[in-house]
Design a protein around this motif. Structure first.
Motif, PDB file in Angstrom:
ATOM      1  N   ALA A 156       1.139  -1.468   0.159  1.00  0.00           N
ATOM      2  CA  ALA A 156       0.042   0.327   0.055  1.00  0.00           C
ATOM      3  C   ALA A 156       0.611   1.252  -0.082  1.00  0.00           C
ATOM      4  CB  ALA A 156      -0.788   0.170   1.084  1.00  0.00           C
ATOM      5  N   SER A 157       2.549   0.998   0.184  1.00  0.00           N
ATOM      6  CA  SER A 157       2.982   2.514  -0.165  1.00  0.00           C
ATOM      7  C   SER A 157       3.397   2.983  -1.606  1.00  0.00           C
ATOM      8  CB  SER A 157       4.504   1.869   0.758  1.00  0.00           C
ATOM      9  OG  SER A 157       4.727   0.572   0.689  1.00  0.00           O
ATOM     10  N   PHE A 158       2.907   1.787  -1.944  1.00  0.00           N
ATOM     11  CA  PHE A 158       3.240   2.686  -4.009  1.00  0.00           C
ATOM     12  C   PHE A 158       1.742   3.049  -4.525  1.00  0.00           C
ATOM     13  CE2 PHE A 158       6.846  -0.280  -2.960  1.00  0.00           C
ATOM     14  CZ  PHE A 158       7.788   0.391  -3.467  1.00  0.00           C
ATOM     15  N   TYR A 159       1.329   3.819  -4.875  1.00  0.00           N
ATOM     16  CA  TYR A 159       0.668   3.716  -5.979  1.00  0.00           C
ATOM     17  C   TYR A 159      -0.099   2.684  -7.013  1.00  0.00           C
ATOM     18  CZ  TYR A 159      -0.497   8.254  -5.686  1.00  0.00           C
ATOM     19  OH  TYR A 159      -1.425  10.045  -4.607  1.00  0.00           O
ATOM     20  N   LEU A 160      -1.315   2.428  -6.823  1.00  0.00           N
ATOM     21  CA  LEU A 160      -1.186   1.205  -7.703  1.00  0.00           C
ATOM     22  C   LEU A 160      -0.811   0.881  -9.664  1.00  0.00           C
ATOM     23  CD1 LEU A 160      -2.919  -1.860  -7.331  1.00  0.00           C
ATOM     24  CD2 LEU A 160      -4.728  -0.576  -8.102  1.00  0.00           C
ATOM     25  N   TRP A 161      -0.777   2.012  -9.863  1.00  0.00           N
ATOM     26  CA  TRP A 161       0.362   1.487 -11.373  1.00  0.00           C
ATOM     27  C   TRP A 161       1.300   0.794 -11.065  1.00  0.00           C
ATOM     28  CZ3 TRP A 161       1.780   6.709 -10.087  1.00  0.00           C
ATOM     29  CH2 TRP A 161       3.387   6.956  -9.988  1.00  0.00           C
ATOM     30  N   LYS A 162       1.569   0.433  -9.588  1.00  0.00           N
ATOM     31  CA  LYS A 162       3.043  -0.430  -9.925  1.00  0.00           C
ATOM     32  C   LYS A 162       2.932  -1.746  -9.421  1.00  0.00           C
ATOM     33  CE  LYS A 162       6.204   2.792  -9.090  1.00  0.00           C
ATOM     34  NZ  LYS A 162       7.764   3.302  -9.761  1.00  0.00           N
ATOM     35  N   GLY A 163       1.403  -2.047 -10.062  1.00  0.00           N
ATOM     36  CA  GLY A 163       1.091  -3.413  -9.826  1.00  0.00           C
ATOM     37  C   GLY A 163       0.868  -3.680 -11.469  1.00  0.00           C
ATOM     38  N   SER A 164       1.863  -4.228 -11.861  1.00  0.00           N
ATOM     39  CA  SER A 164       1.575  -4.604 -13.337  1.00  0.00           C
ATOM     40  C   SER A 164       0.905  -5.743 -13.754  1.00  0.00           C
ATOM     41  CB  SER A 164       3.161  -5.453 -13.737  1.00  0.00           C
ATOM     42  OG  SER A 164       3.796  -4.422 -13.995  1.00  0.00           O
ATOM     43  N   LYS A 165      -0.092  -5.783 -14.360  1.00  0.00           N
ATOM     44  CA  LYS A 165      -1.248  -6.473 -14.455  1.00  0.00           C
ATOM     45  C   LYS A 165      -0.753  -7.513 -15.703  1.00  0.00           C
ATOM     46  CE  LYS A 165      -6.205  -4.501 -14.802  1.00  0.00           C
ATOM     47  NZ  LYS A 165      -6.085  -3.750 -15.317  1.00  0.00           N
ATOM     48  N   TRP A 166      -0.844  -9.035 -16.219  1.00  0.00           N
ATOM     49  CA  TRP A 166      -0.805  -9.674 -17.048  1.00  0.00           C
ATOM     50  C   TRP A 166       0.867  -9.776 -16.612  1.00  0.00           C
ATOM     51  CZ3 TRP A 166      -3.597  -5.407 -20.123  1.00  0.00           C
ATOM     52  CH2 TRP A 166      -4.654  -6.104 -19.802  1.00  0.00           C
ATOM     53  N   ALA A 167       1.160 -10.215 -15.355  1.00  0.00           N
ATOM     54  CA  ALA A 167       2.375 -10.434 -15.180  1.00  0.00           C
ATOM     55  C   ALA A 167       3.934 -11.835 -15.673  1.00  0.00           C
ATOM     56  CB  ALA A 167       2.778 -10.439 -13.705  1.00  0.00           C
ATOM     57  N   THR A 168       5.213 -10.984 -16.363  1.00  0.00           N
ATOM     58  CA  THR A 168       4.817 -11.858 -17.374  1.00  0.00           C
ATOM     59  C   THR A 168       6.815 -11.807 -16.724  1.00  0.00           C
ATOM     60  OG1 THR A 168       6.750  -9.603 -18.598  1.00  0.00           O
ATOM     61  CG2 THR A 168       4.301 -10.849 -19.162  1.00  0.00           C
ATOM     62  N   GLY A 169       7.245 -11.333 -15.219  1.00  0.00           N
ATOM     63  CA  GLY A 169       8.905 -11.309 -15.619  1.00  0.00           C
ATOM     64  C   GLY A 169       8.977 -10.338 -14.640  1.00  0.00           C
ATOM     65  N   ILE A 170      10.625 -10.874 -13.960  1.00  0.00           N
ATOM     66  CA  ILE A 170      11.230  -9.311 -12.525  1.00  0.00           C
ATOM     67  C   ILE A 170      12.250  -9.180 -13.373  1.00  0.00           C
ATOM     68  CG2 ILE A 170      12.071  -9.144 -10.384  1.00  0.00           C
ATOM     69  CD1 ILE A 170       9.899 -11.256  -9.729  1.00  0.00           C
ATOM     70  N   GLU A 171      12.566  -8.048 -14.058  1.00  0.00           N
ATOM     71  CA  GLU A 171      14.160  -7.684 -14.160  1.00  0.00           C
ATOM     72  C   GLU A 171      15.003  -7.528 -12.081  1.00  0.00           C
ATOM     73  OE1 GLU A 171      16.848  -5.126 -17.128  1.00  0.00           O
ATOM     74  OE2 GLU A 171      14.406  -4.661 -16.772  1.00  0.00           O
TER      75      GLU A 171
END
Length: 203
Positions: A156-171
């Motif tokens: 909750a300490s981030f706005y929700l645009w940081k929540g990637s939809k249809w997630a595919t990976g982490i760099e």
């Protein structure tokens, strides 16, 4: 729970609904082509199939969501794979302090991204979610418009645009680097309680 977590951030209004907003087309899930990649500052890249991803241990946690478009939804419970579970699968270089979480955008599996400091994502409130419930809904799968089959939900300490939809990976990254909306003028840090909406505070 910190009492501050239940405060409505400045400029926000509370809603009981879960509004749907997204960039680009809704991703059409194809299990055979689906892949989740752990890469960047790691000793060896890892690629997970959908079945491999779904076999990972699950976490259930309740989080608050704050969207930069000014709505906030409290107390949504999610089930998913915590980011810290994925860290057990890969050897991250000690100098990797940041991540980008990627997701589909217009059929590009790495078209969307959001950057965050890794240290902020080590708790149970950083989840790649597949199911949800709240006071008005029993357990159900997230819908395609909400990011099916997996959507990243940040703390909750981030706005929700940081929540990637249809997630595919982490760099995993040594230095911070702007994601999709950050390249378009949004805040790199995106703390709703500080109302960090845009990179230029005078915007």
């Amino acid at each position: 729970m910190n009492p501050k977590d239940k405060l409505l951030p400045p400029g926000q209004f509370e809603t009981e609904k879960w509004p749907i907003l997204h960039e680009g087309d809704v991703y059409s899930f194809q299990e055979a082509q689906w892949n989740f990649k752990l890469f960047g500052e790691v000793s060896k890249e890892i690629n997970l199939s959908f079945q491999e991803m779904m076999k990972l241990p699950r976490t259930i946690t309740t989080v608050d969501m704050h969207c930069v478009t000014t709505w906030s939804k409290f107390d949504t419970t999610f089930e998913g794979i915590a980011l810290h579970e994925l860290l057990k699968l890969v050897e991250v270089e000690p100098h990797a302090k940041y991540v980008k979480v990627y997701g589909y955008l217009n059929n590009n599996p790495f078209g969307y991204s959001a950057n965050m400091p890794l240290e902020a994502l080590l708790g149970d409130d950083s989840l790649f979610v597949c199911r949800w419930k709240d006071a008005y809904h029993d357990w159900q799968d997230i819908t395609p418009k909400h990011g099916y089959p997996l959507r990243f939900i940040p703390p909750a300490s981030f706005y929700l645009w940081k929540g990637s939809k249809w997630a595919t990976g982490i760099e995993f990254m040594k230095e911070d680097a702007a994601g999709y909306w950050e390249q378009r003028g949004y805040s790199m840090t995106a703390n709703p309680y500080n109302e960090e909406r845009f990179s230029d505070p005078n915007f």
